[in-house]
Design an enzyme around this catalytic site. Structure first.
Site, PDB file in Angstrom:
ATOM      1  N   GLN A 136       0.818  -1.228   0.000  1.00  0.00           N
ATOM      2  CA  GLN A 136       0.000   0.000   0.000  1.00  0.00           C
ATOM      3  C   GLN A 136       0.842   1.264   0.000  1.00  0.00           C
ATOM      4  O   GLN A 136       0.302   2.363  -0.072  1.00  0.00           O
ATOM      5  CB  GLN A 136      -0.959  -0.002   1.196  1.00  0.00           C
ATOM      6  CG  GLN A 136      -0.323   0.180   2.548  1.00  0.00           C
ATOM      7  CD  GLN A 136       0.203  -1.122   3.136  1.00  0.00           C
ATOM      8  OE1 GLN A 136       0.314  -2.138   2.446  1.00  0.00           O
ATOM      9  NE2 GLN A 136       0.526  -1.117   4.419  1.00  0.00           N
ATOM     10  N   TYR A 137       2.170   1.115   0.069  1.00  0.00           N
ATOM     11  CA  TYR A 137       3.032   2.302  -0.008  1.00  0.00           C
ATOM     12  C   TYR A 137       3.531   2.549  -1.432  1.00  0.00           C
ATOM     13  O   TYR A 137       4.315   3.474  -1.676  1.00  0.00           O
ATOM     14  CB  TYR A 137       4.232   2.164   0.938  1.00  0.00           C
ATOM     15  CG  TYR A 137       3.864   2.006   2.397  1.00  0.00           C
ATOM     16  CD1 TYR A 137       2.715   2.607   2.926  1.00  0.00           C
ATOM     17  CD2 TYR A 137       4.670   1.265   3.266  1.00  0.00           C
ATOM     18  CE1 TYR A 137       2.383   2.452   4.270  1.00  0.00           C
ATOM     19  CE2 TYR A 137       4.344   1.112   4.616  1.00  0.00           C
ATOM     20  CZ  TYR A 137       3.201   1.698   5.105  1.00  0.00           C
ATOM     21  OH  TYR A 137       2.874   1.551   6.428  1.00  0.00           O
ATOM     22  N   HIS A 172      -6.456   8.415  -0.931  1.00  0.00           N
ATOM     23  CA  HIS A 172      -5.674   9.662  -0.972  1.00  0.00           C
ATOM     24  C   HIS A 172      -4.311   9.396  -1.609  1.00  0.00           C
ATOM     25  O   HIS A 172      -3.872   8.253  -1.715  1.00  0.00           O
ATOM     26  CB  HIS A 172      -5.508  10.233   0.433  1.00  0.00           C
ATOM     27  CG  HIS A 172      -4.860   9.269   1.381  1.00  0.00           C
ATOM     28  ND1 HIS A 172      -3.512   9.014   1.363  1.00  0.00           N
ATOM     29  CD2 HIS A 172      -5.381   8.462   2.330  1.00  0.00           C
ATOM     30  CE1 HIS A 172      -3.231   8.113   2.278  1.00  0.00           C
ATOM     31  NE2 HIS A 172      -4.352   7.746   2.878  1.00  0.00           N
ATOM     32  N   ARG A 178       1.769  10.109   0.960  1.00  0.00           N
ATOM     33  CA  ARG A 178       1.897  10.969   2.138  1.00  0.00           C
ATOM     34  C   ARG A 178       3.189  10.680   2.867  1.00  0.00           C
ATOM     35  O   ARG A 178       3.898   9.723   2.562  1.00  0.00           O
ATOM     36  CB  ARG A 178       0.720  10.733   3.092  1.00  0.00           C
ATOM     37  CG  ARG A 178       0.552   9.260   3.490  1.00  0.00           C
ATOM     38  CD  ARG A 178      -0.250   9.069   4.751  1.00  0.00           C
ATOM     39  NE  ARG A 178      -0.619   7.685   5.011  1.00  0.00           N
ATOM     40  CZ  ARG A 178       0.186   6.741   5.484  1.00  0.00           C
ATOM     41  NH1 ARG A 178       1.461   7.021   5.746  1.00  0.00           N
ATOM     42  NH2 ARG A 178      -0.255   5.521   5.702  1.00  0.00           N
ATOM     43  N   THR A 210       2.842   8.008   8.960  1.00  0.00           N
ATOM     44  CA  THR A 210       1.971   8.441  10.049  1.00  0.00           C
ATOM     45  C   THR A 210       2.850   8.861  11.237  1.00  0.00           C
ATOM     46  O   THR A 210       4.040   8.545  11.275  1.00  0.00           O
ATOM     47  CB  THR A 210       1.031   7.297  10.471  1.00  0.00           C
ATOM     48  OG1 THR A 210       1.839   6.133  10.728  1.00  0.00           O
ATOM     49  CG2 THR A 210       0.024   6.985   9.376  1.00  0.00           C
ATOM     50  N   ARG A 259      -5.706  14.867   4.702  1.00  0.00           N
ATOM     51  CA  ARG A 259      -5.052  14.389   3.477  1.00  0.00           C
ATOM     52  C   ARG A 259      -6.044  13.847   2.461  1.00  0.00           C
ATOM     53  O   ARG A 259      -5.762  13.842   1.264  1.00  0.00           O
ATOM     54  CB  ARG A 259      -3.992  13.332   3.802  1.00  0.00           C
ATOM     55  CG  ARG A 259      -4.502  12.046   4.442  1.00  0.00           C
ATOM     56  CD  ARG A 259      -3.377  11.022   4.544  1.00  0.00           C
ATOM     57  NE  ARG A 259      -3.738   9.807   5.241  1.00  0.00           N
ATOM     58  CZ  ARG A 259      -3.520   9.588   6.549  1.00  0.00           C
ATOM     59  NH1 ARG A 259      -2.960  10.512   7.301  1.00  0.00           N
ATOM     60  NH2 ARG A 259      -3.856   8.438   7.092  1.00  0.00           N
ATOM     61  N   LYS A 284      -3.369  -6.432   4.670  1.00  0.00           N
ATOM     62  CA  LYS A 284      -4.662  -5.966   4.136  1.00  0.00           C
ATOM     63  C   LYS A 284      -5.669  -7.112   4.056  1.00  0.00           C
ATOM     64  O   LYS A 284      -6.842  -6.947   4.367  1.00  0.00           O
ATOM     65  CB  LYS A 284      -4.474  -5.334   2.751  1.00  0.00           C
ATOM     66  CG  LYS A 284      -3.647  -4.069   2.749  1.00  0.00           C
ATOM     67  CD  LYS A 284      -4.188  -3.015   3.699  1.00  0.00           C
ATOM     68  CE  LYS A 284      -3.140  -1.963   4.009  1.00  0.00           C
ATOM     69  NZ  LYS A 284      -3.449  -1.151   5.193  1.00  0.00           N
ATOM     70  N   HIS A 340      -9.709   5.829   2.345  1.00  0.00           N
ATOM     71  CA  HIS A 340      -8.428   5.276   2.816  1.00  0.00           C
ATOM     72  C   HIS A 340      -8.255   3.826   2.360  1.00  0.00           C
ATOM     73  O   HIS A 340      -9.234   3.162   2.035  1.00  0.00           O
ATOM     74  CB  HIS A 340      -8.388   5.270   4.350  1.00  0.00           C
ATOM     75  CG  HIS A 340      -8.502   6.610   4.986  1.00  0.00           C
ATOM     76  ND1 HIS A 340      -7.414   7.404   5.261  1.00  0.00           N
ATOM     77  CD2 HIS A 340      -9.588   7.297   5.425  1.00  0.00           C
ATOM     78  CE1 HIS A 340      -7.812   8.519   5.849  1.00  0.00           C
ATOM     79  NE2 HIS A 340      -9.126   8.493   5.958  1.00  0.00           N
ATOM     80  N   ASP A 341      -7.035   3.307   2.485  1.00  0.00           N
ATOM     81  CA  ASP A 341      -6.755   1.942   2.027  1.00  0.00           C
ATOM     82  C   ASP A 341      -7.533   0.877   2.799  1.00  0.00           C
ATOM     83  O   ASP A 341      -8.071  -0.067   2.215  1.00  0.00           O
ATOM     84  CB  ASP A 341      -5.248   1.635   2.053  1.00  0.00           C
ATOM     85  CG  ASP A 341      -4.587   1.898   3.397  1.00  0.00           C
ATOM     86  OD1 ASP A 341      -5.210   2.545   4.273  1.00  0.00           O
ATOM     87  OD2 ASP A 341      -3.435   1.466   3.571  1.00  0.00           O
TER      88      ASP A 341
END
Ligand SMILES: *[C@@H]1O[C@H](CO)[C@@H](O)[C@H](O)[C@H]1NC(C)=O
Ligand SMILES: *[C@@H]1O[C@H](CO)[C@@H](O)[C@H](O)[C@H]1NC(C)=O
Ligand SMILES: *[C@@H]1O[C@H](CO)[C@@H](O)[C@H](O)[C@H]1NC(C)=O
Ligand SMILES: *[C@@H]1O[C@H](CO)[C@@H](O)[C@H](O)[C@H]1NC(C)=O
Ligand SMILES: *[C@@H]1O[C@H](CO)[C@@H](O)[C@H](O)[C@H]1NC(C)=O
Ligand SMILES: *[C@@H]1O[C@H](CO)[C@@H](O)[C@H](O)[C@H]1NC(C)=O
Ligand SMILES: *[C@@H]1O[C@H](CO)[C@@H](O)[C@H](O)[C@H]1NC(C)=O
Length: 469
Positions: free
Chosen positions: A53-54, A83, A86, A89, A166, A295, A355-356
């Protein structure tokens, strides 16, 4: 000597003109920026498409032609988008900064590809989009416009965003890219922003499924990842530690891998970071699998409460596809969804920003990965081979699921197709044809899980039990 020098210069000039000049003349074809509207992120795909997911968004290969089949025109288009890229976190950015500091104050050597670490300065922020992530969203708005422009010329999308900064900024960047592609003088605004938080019904952000938020279901993804970590990290950890003379833990070794996508995202042009070259292609595949496990077991088919949390959005989608009021008793906000100003049913284009994790639950509620072989927690599998599941193929930064309706000459009824990051998802569960299409009625019928409430009562199973006792 002089003539030798002159001859050298001549040869050098000839070499320059044959080797260098033609390339610079051909600049438009060789001047490749890493991120593009059409293909998304395309530099070093053998590594960059394996960041779970990155990953920055990239156009996923499709076995089925993604263009509308001959004789069909698009009569409805909706997008559900993550989104853009980023910074880490807050908790992660502190942990990554500490890992870099630890390496810098305990290493005995910085050999070879590790050399840059000696003077690397940790400057990553927290939680907000980076410039490269903003550009992803601008590109995404243009991508959507270009694909659906015939429909969109007369039908502007109705836009909803989940409330986190975001996500809202991503929606606005998407609208900016859309306006640029459509040659509009100024971008449209978001129509509805739904706040995030405990007790708020928001189909774009999970919070209210109590048994998930406070129960064991929340830990299943981590547990599956931990088993895989114990397999794949130790050899990487041993190599890094022997090179640097450090004593990094397994978690710190993963943080060093995480630095690759995040340092790439911190570059305004998304240049592939030096951190990425510390690891092999095979190691990036193992890392991608680690993220996919998170996930799948955290929010997807592998979690007993995963699909349940995506049901509200699916019921909203069915309402839009069939132009009938939302029938849902899960996490929809019935006040919002009953009001045509906040939930119109007569639009032909919609865009939602989320969001993911929430999107992973929605894909599971739709049943898109029902035929994926359940992921093993002990051995890597090419999960993209079994119906296209990997975190990088489903929820990279700026991920996008298109749901479209097609109106075709060969049929009275409209068709539905689902396109995940440019890949046509075969909808076996409603008998999709070679173009990936199901009739609208067969698609709606297939969604019995969502229409039947999707086990929403399980979200409160514990509290029901304890209030009885
Ligand atoms: C090269 O790419 C940059 C960034 O996309 C662009 O601004 C520039 O005009 C391009 N140059 C050429 C010669 O195509
Ligand atoms: C090295 O960095 C780590 C992480 O910031 C810190 O905990 C530790 O105290 C530092 N040690 C020295 C000797 O500076
Ligand atoms: C539902 O939406 C309305 C209108 O925005 C809002 O006032 C209300 O607090 C929301 N309720 C829940 C439970 O989220
Ligand atoms: C790991 O996989 C095995 C075999 O499928 C399963 O029985 C076990 O529950 C899994 N453990 C975790 C923590 O995911
Ligand atoms: C390395 O770290 C582990 C704990 O992570 C510790 O048990 C061990 O003693 C450390 N080894 C050295 C040489 O510092
Ligand atoms: C919010 O969701 C809960 C749980 O499904 C439901 O009981 C409540 O009626 C919903 N509130 C609104 C405003 O839709
Ligand atoms: C996906 O699998 C679940 C669990 O078996 C089932 O309830 C659901 O109906 C399936 N979805 C589709 C679209 O077939």
């Amino acid at each position: 000597m002089a003539s030798t020098g002159r001859r050298f210069r001549l040869v050098a000039a000839l070499l320059f003109s044959t080797l260098i000049l033609p390339r610079s003349l051909a600049a438009p074809t060789t001047n490749k920026s890493c991120d593009t509207i059409d293909e998304g992120y395309r530099c070093s795909p053998e590594i960059t498409h394996f960041w779970g997911q990155y990953a920055l968004w990239f156009s996923v290969p499709s076995e089925v032609d993604v263009d509308a089949p001959e004789g069909c025109s698009v009569s409805f288009a909706s997008v559900l988008s993550r989104h853009g890229g980023r910074d880490p976190t807050m908790g992660k950015t502190i942990a990554y900064g500490a890992t870099i500091a630890l390496i810098q104050n305990s290493s005995t050597a910085f050999p070879d590809e590790f050399a840059f670490l000696k003077d690397y300065k940790y400057t990553l922020g927290a939680d907000q989009l980076t410039d490269a992530g903003r550009q992803e969203m601008v590109n995404s708005g243009a991508h959507f416009y270009q694909r659906y422009k015939k429909l969109l010329k007369e039908n502007a999308p109705f836009v909803r965003s989940s409330g986190q900064d975001r996500v809202v900024e991503s929606a606005n960047k998407w609208l900016q890219g859309y306006a640029q592609a459509a040659k509009q003088s100024s971008p449209a605004s978001i129509d509805v922003t739904i706040p995030e938080g405990a007790g708020i019904n928001n189909t774009l952000s999970h919070e209210i499924c109590t048994a998930f938020e406070s129960g064991p279901a929340d830990k299943i993804g981590d547990a599956a990842q931990d088993i895989w970590i114990a397999q794949f990290v130790p050899p990487i950890q041993a190599r890094v530690n022997s090179k640097l003379g450090t004593n990094l833990s397994t978690a710190e070794t993963i943080y060093l891998m995480d630095m690759c996508p995040f340092d790439t995202l911190s570059s305004p042009t998304a240049r592939v970071s030096d951190f990425c070259r510390l690891f092999t292609e095979a190691e990036w595949h193992q890392y991608d699998y680690y993220q996919s496990l998170g996930k799948y077991y955290g929010y997807g088919n592998g979690n007993p409460l995963g699909p349940t949390q995506g049901v509200g959005y699916v019921n909203e989608l069915l309402a839009r596809l069939t132009q009938t009021p939302v029938q849902d008793h899960t996490n929809t906000n019935q006040t919002l969804d009953a009001d045509p100003a906040t939930f119109p049913l007569d639009r032909k284009a919609y865009a939602d920003f989320s969001h993911d994790n929430d999107m992973s639950a929605i894909f599971a509620a739709l049943g898109l990965y029902n035929s994926t072989t359940p992921l093993s927690n002990t051995s890597i599998e090419d999960t993209t081979a079994t119906n296209g599941f990997s975190a990088a193929w489903t929820v990279p930064f700026a991920a996008r699921m298109y749901v479209e309706k097609l109106s075709c000459e060969d049929a009275q009824e409209e068709y539905v197709r689902v396109i995940m990051n440019d890949r046509v998802v075969p909808l076996e569960f409603c008998g999709s044809d070679e173009a990936g299409r199901c009739s609208l009625s067969a698609f709606v019928e297939s969604q019995s899980f969502a229409r039947g409430g999707g086990n929403w009562d399980q979200c409160f199973a514990d509290s029901v039990a304890s209030s009885r006792s």
